[in-house]
Scaffold this motif. Structure first.
Motif, PDB file in Angstrom:
ATOM      1  N   PRO A  23       0.824  -1.266  -0.185  1.00  0.00           N
ATOM      2  CA  PRO A  23       0.033  -0.003  -0.017  1.00  0.00           C
ATOM      3  C   PRO A  23       0.702   1.223   0.157  1.00  0.00           C
ATOM      4  N   GLU A  24       1.984   1.269   0.623  1.00  0.00           N
ATOM      5  CA  GLU A  24       2.906   2.226   0.734  1.00  0.00           C
ATOM      6  C   GLU A  24       3.343   2.870  -0.555  1.00  0.00           C
ATOM      7  N   TRP A  25       3.331   2.008  -1.472  1.00  0.00           N
ATOM      8  CA  TRP A  25       3.898   2.148  -2.890  1.00  0.00           C
ATOM      9  C   TRP A  25       3.039   2.343  -3.963  1.00  0.00           C
ATOM     10  N   SER A  26       1.684   2.441  -3.578  1.00  0.00           N
ATOM     11  CA  SER A  26       0.488   2.173  -4.360  1.00  0.00           C
ATOM     12  C   SER A  26      -0.249   3.735  -4.165  1.00  0.00           C
ATOM     13  N   PHE A  27      -0.731   4.291  -5.339  1.00  0.00           N
ATOM     14  CA  PHE A  27      -1.253   5.678  -5.241  1.00  0.00           C
ATOM     15  C   PHE A  27      -2.631   5.775  -6.022  1.00  0.00           C
ATOM     16  N   ILE A  28      -3.453   6.646  -5.930  1.00  0.00           N
ATOM     17  CA  ILE A  28      -4.488   6.975  -6.554  1.00  0.00           C
ATOM     18  C   ILE A  28      -4.714   8.351  -7.190  1.00  0.00           C
ATOM     19  N   ALA A  29      -4.898   8.646  -8.214  1.00  0.00           N
ATOM     20  CA  ALA A  29      -5.080   9.972  -8.926  1.00  0.00           C
ATOM     21  C   ALA A  29      -6.612  10.454  -8.706  1.00  0.00           C
ATOM     22  N   LEU A  30      -6.752  11.262  -7.931  1.00  0.00           N
ATOM     23  CA  LEU A  30      -8.342  11.721  -7.740  1.00  0.00           C
ATOM     24  C   LEU A  30      -8.412  13.043  -8.370  1.00  0.00           C
ATOM     25  N   ASP A  31      -9.685  13.153  -9.052  1.00  0.00           N
ATOM     26  CA  ASP A  31     -10.330  14.287  -9.495  1.00  0.00           C
ATOM     27  C   ASP A  31     -10.990  15.033  -8.638  1.00  0.00           C
ATOM     28  N   ARG A  32     -10.871  16.022  -8.097  1.00  0.00           N
ATOM     29  CA  ARG A  32     -11.497  16.562  -6.809  1.00  0.00           C
ATOM     30  C   ARG A  32     -12.208  18.035  -7.398  1.00  0.00           C
ATOM     31  N   SER A  33     -12.314  17.911  -8.769  1.00  0.00           N
ATOM     32  CA  SER A  33     -12.835  19.414  -9.328  1.00  0.00           C
ATOM     33  C   SER A  33     -14.212  19.508  -8.981  1.00  0.00           C
ATOM     34  N   SER A  34     -14.948  18.555  -8.567  1.00  0.00           N
ATOM     35  CA  SER A  34     -16.361  18.743  -8.451  1.00  0.00           C
ATOM     36  C   SER A  34     -16.703  18.137  -6.796  1.00  0.00           C
ATOM     37  N   ASP A  35     -17.823  18.149  -6.592  1.00  0.00           N
ATOM     38  CA  ASP A  35     -18.210  17.729  -5.302  1.00  0.00           C
ATOM     39  C   ASP A  35     -17.948  16.259  -4.985  1.00  0.00           C
ATOM     40  N   ARG A  36     -18.032  15.369  -6.212  1.00  0.00           N
ATOM     41  CA  ARG A  36     -17.801  13.790  -5.972  1.00  0.00           C
ATOM     42  C   ARG A  36     -16.277  13.655  -6.854  1.00  0.00           C
ATOM     43  N   ALA A  37     -15.406  13.102  -5.858  1.00  0.00           N
ATOM     44  CA  ALA A  37     -14.051  12.788  -6.445  1.00  0.00           C
ATOM     45  C   ALA A  37     -14.264  11.570  -7.274  1.00  0.00           C
ATOM     46  N   ARG A  38     -13.523  11.690  -8.469  1.00  0.00           N
ATOM     47  CA  ARG A  38     -13.471  10.626  -9.612  1.00  0.00           C
ATOM     48  C   ARG A  38     -12.025  10.080  -9.591  1.00  0.00           C
ATOM     49  N   VAL A  39     -12.030   8.627  -9.940  1.00  0.00           N
ATOM     50  CA  VAL A  39     -10.684   8.061 -10.082  1.00  0.00           C
ATOM     51  C   VAL A  39     -10.466   8.568 -11.405  1.00  0.00           C
ATOM     52  N   ALA A  40      -9.256   9.102 -11.355  1.00  0.00           N
ATOM     53  CA  ALA A  40      -8.484   9.364 -12.860  1.00  0.00           C
ATOM     54  C   ALA A  40      -7.549   8.448 -13.271  1.00  0.00           C
ATOM     55  N   GLY A  41      -6.752   7.850 -12.180  1.00  0.00           N
ATOM     56  CA  GLY A  41      -5.709   6.925 -12.348  1.00  0.00           C
ATOM     57  C   GLY A  41      -5.407   6.300 -11.298  1.00  0.00           C
ATOM     58  N   TYR A  42      -4.280   5.301 -11.272  1.00  0.00           N
ATOM     59  CA  TYR A  42      -4.121   4.443 -10.252  1.00  0.00           C
ATOM     60  C   TYR A  42      -2.705   3.961 -10.586  1.00  0.00           C
ATOM     61  N   VAL A  43      -1.809   3.583  -9.605  1.00  0.00           N
ATOM     62  CA  VAL A  43      -0.531   2.847  -9.717  1.00  0.00           C
ATOM     63  C   VAL A  43      -0.726   1.790  -8.657  1.00  0.00           C
ATOM     64  N   LEU A  44      -0.374   0.407  -9.081  1.00  0.00           N
ATOM     65  CA  LEU A  44      -0.225  -0.465  -7.918  1.00  0.00           C
ATOM     66  C   LEU A  44       1.006  -1.275  -7.916  1.00  0.00           C
ATOM     67  N   ALA A  45       1.650  -1.170  -6.818  1.00  0.00           N
ATOM     68  CA  ALA A  45       3.133  -1.773  -6.617  1.00  0.00           C
ATOM     69  C   ALA A  45       3.096  -2.754  -5.667  1.00  0.00           C
ATOM     70  N   SER A  46       3.919  -3.796  -5.999  1.00  0.00           N
ATOM     71  CA  SER A  46       4.213  -5.129  -5.053  1.00  0.00           C
ATOM     72  C   SER A  46       5.619  -5.231  -4.725  1.00  0.00           C
ATOM     73  N   LYS A  47       5.824  -6.280  -4.109  1.00  0.00           N
ATOM     74  CA  LYS A  47       7.459  -6.763  -3.736  1.00  0.00           C
ATOM     75  C   LYS A  47       7.505  -8.077  -3.680  1.00  0.00           C
ATOM     76  N   TRP A  48       8.614  -8.620  -4.569  1.00  0.00           N
ATOM     77  CA  TRP A  48       8.904 -10.009  -4.740  1.00  0.00           C
ATOM     78  C   TRP A  48      10.243 -10.186  -4.508  1.00  0.00           C
ATOM     79  N   GLU A  49      10.426 -10.370  -3.093  1.00  0.00           N
ATOM     80  CA  GLU A  49      11.747 -10.642  -2.601  1.00  0.00           C
ATOM     81  C   GLU A  49      12.510 -11.861  -2.889  1.00  0.00           C
ATOM     82  N   GLU A  50      11.950 -12.835  -3.094  1.00  0.00           N
ATOM     83  CA  GLU A  50      12.414 -14.179  -3.717  1.00  0.00           C
ATOM     84  C   GLU A  50      13.022 -13.864  -4.984  1.00  0.00           C
ATOM     85  N   ASP A  51      12.821 -12.949  -5.778  1.00  0.00           N
ATOM     86  CA  ASP A  51      13.560 -12.746  -6.884  1.00  0.00           C
ATOM     87  C   ASP A  51      14.528 -11.916  -6.982  1.00  0.00           C
ATOM     88  N   TRP A  52      15.078 -11.341  -5.699  1.00  0.00           N
ATOM     89  CA  TRP A  52      15.981 -10.451  -5.649  1.00  0.00           C
ATOM     90  C   TRP A  52      17.418 -10.849  -5.880  1.00  0.00           C
TER      91      TRP A  52
END
Length: 371
Positions: free
Chosen positions: A259-288
């Motif tokens: 969660p600490e590496w994942s973010f959401i882009a919200l358009d708050r130009s109106s009364d109701r926020a809309r999801v404009a974009g997102y990025v989801l990130a993970s960690k695969w330590e066994e690959d390192w």
């Protein structure tokens, strides 16, 4: 009957690392349906192929299967490592599954092959073939016979499940495996493009994290989970792909989320926020260890059409990479579809991502029965 002596007899599925890609290529599979069809391979009963004894695998075989996969990945210096949990998920009840494992006289698993079809409500079925042979057994040419069994079994399963809908077989092949690519081509498979693995150093200067004034980049929120899933489907649908994601598939992807590496882009130009974009990130330590560096991995990034061309994707990636760097990651990793119409690979390159590895998707049409 053996067809080809192969230096490598591994074709890697990695399905649960990429749940978002399950249906992403359906819009391009028409090319496979139009391709000239090869003759069906001759029937192949494995029985004692390669001097091995073959039987169906089950979840109780997870440990021996994981040991063989680990041995193969180490021997072939694969740029990833499959976890025991991922091996166990090969038997996930969310798939129609058939499999075979080949055992030597001492009872050691030396080869395996899977056919897996997601239990999803989709217009056509896609069967993924996944298998490998112990490097010490490669002189016996087991791989060609195993693949032939998988092709025929996958066709049988598709025709049993959807006789009037048909479907496709898919195989994922690492770069440099020319022998397997040639064998697949001879069986009528066609190249559906590459998935490019890329990385970006986090020790170098990162791109600016600025977003348009009406867009706020906010930390991941479980409250917006379903809204982001729906935005993901819409974003890829707008790009010409079929990316319907079930709640179960989304949940599987979320299980690896940092969660600490994942973010959401919200358009708050109106009364109701809309999801404009997102990025989801993970960690695969066994690959390192195999990669040779620590890495935060971008599972998915998407921007809806209304907000494209405004720097939203760049801002999302910058926020994610800064968070990874704060956790002492050396690199950020991401996959790019070589045939993505949005030109995502070029966008990634412009902000410093570089090519590291590639896999190719091969598909074979299974036409429906005539009505």
């Amino acid at each position: 009957m053996s067809e080809l002596r192969q230096e490598s007899e591994t074709y890697s599925e990695r399905p649960d690392r990429r749940p978002f890609f399950v249906l992403r290529h359906l819009s391009r599979l028409a090319d496979a349906r139009r391709a000239e069809r090869a003759e069906l391979p001759e029937p192949c009963e494995l029985l004692t192929v390669g001097g091995l004894t073959w039987r169906t695998l089950s979840r109780e075989d997870t440990d021996t299967l994981a040991a063989l996969i680990s041995h193969v990945e180490t021997s072939e210096r694969a740029p990833f490592r499959t976890t025991r949990a991922e091996v166990r998920e090969l038997f996930d009840p969310g798939y129609h599954i058939d499999s075979r494992g080949g055992y030597d006289a001492e009872g050691r698993l030396r080869a395996f092959g899977f056919v897996r079809i997601p239990r999803l409500d989709v217009p056509v079925l896609v069967a993924t073939l996944y298998g490998s042979v112990d490097p010490e057994m490669r002189e016996r040419n087991i791989g060609a016979d195993l693949l032939r069994w998988q092709i025929l079994r996958a066709r049988e399963m598709i025709m049993s499940l959807a006789p009037h809908g048909g479907g496709y077989l898919q195989v994922i092949v690492d770069e440099g495996q020319r022998d397997i690519k040639d064998l697949l081509t001879r069986h009528g498979f066609i190249d559906q493009g590459e998935i490019i693995q890329m990385r970006r150093s986090l020790t170098e200067e990162l791109p600016a994290a600025d977003a348009p004034s009406h867009i706020r980049i906010e930390p991941w929120s479980d409250e917006l989970d379903d809204a982001v899933r729906l935005a993901h489907e819409e974003a890829f649908s707008q790009s010409g792909g079929d990316s319907m994601v079930s709640v179960k598939e989304w949940g599987r992807a979320r299980a690896a989320l940092v969660p600490e590496w994942s973010f959401i882009a919200l358009d708050r130009s109106s009364d109701r926020a809309r999801v404009a974009g997102y990025v989801l990130a993970s960690k695969w330590e066994e690959d390192w260890d195999a990669l040779g560096w620590s890495e935060g991995y971008i599972e998915a990034i998407g921007v809806l059409e209304e907000w494209r061309g405004q720097g939203v994707a760049k801002s999302l990636l910058s926020h994610s990479m800064r968070a990874m760097r704060a956790d002492s990651m050396e690199y950020a990793g991401i996959d790019a579809d070589s045939q993505n119409p949005t030109g995502a690979q070029t966008v990634f390159e412009l902000i410093g991502f570089e090519y590291t590895h590639a896999t190719t998707r091969y598909v074979l049409d299974v036409p429906p029965l005539e009505a």
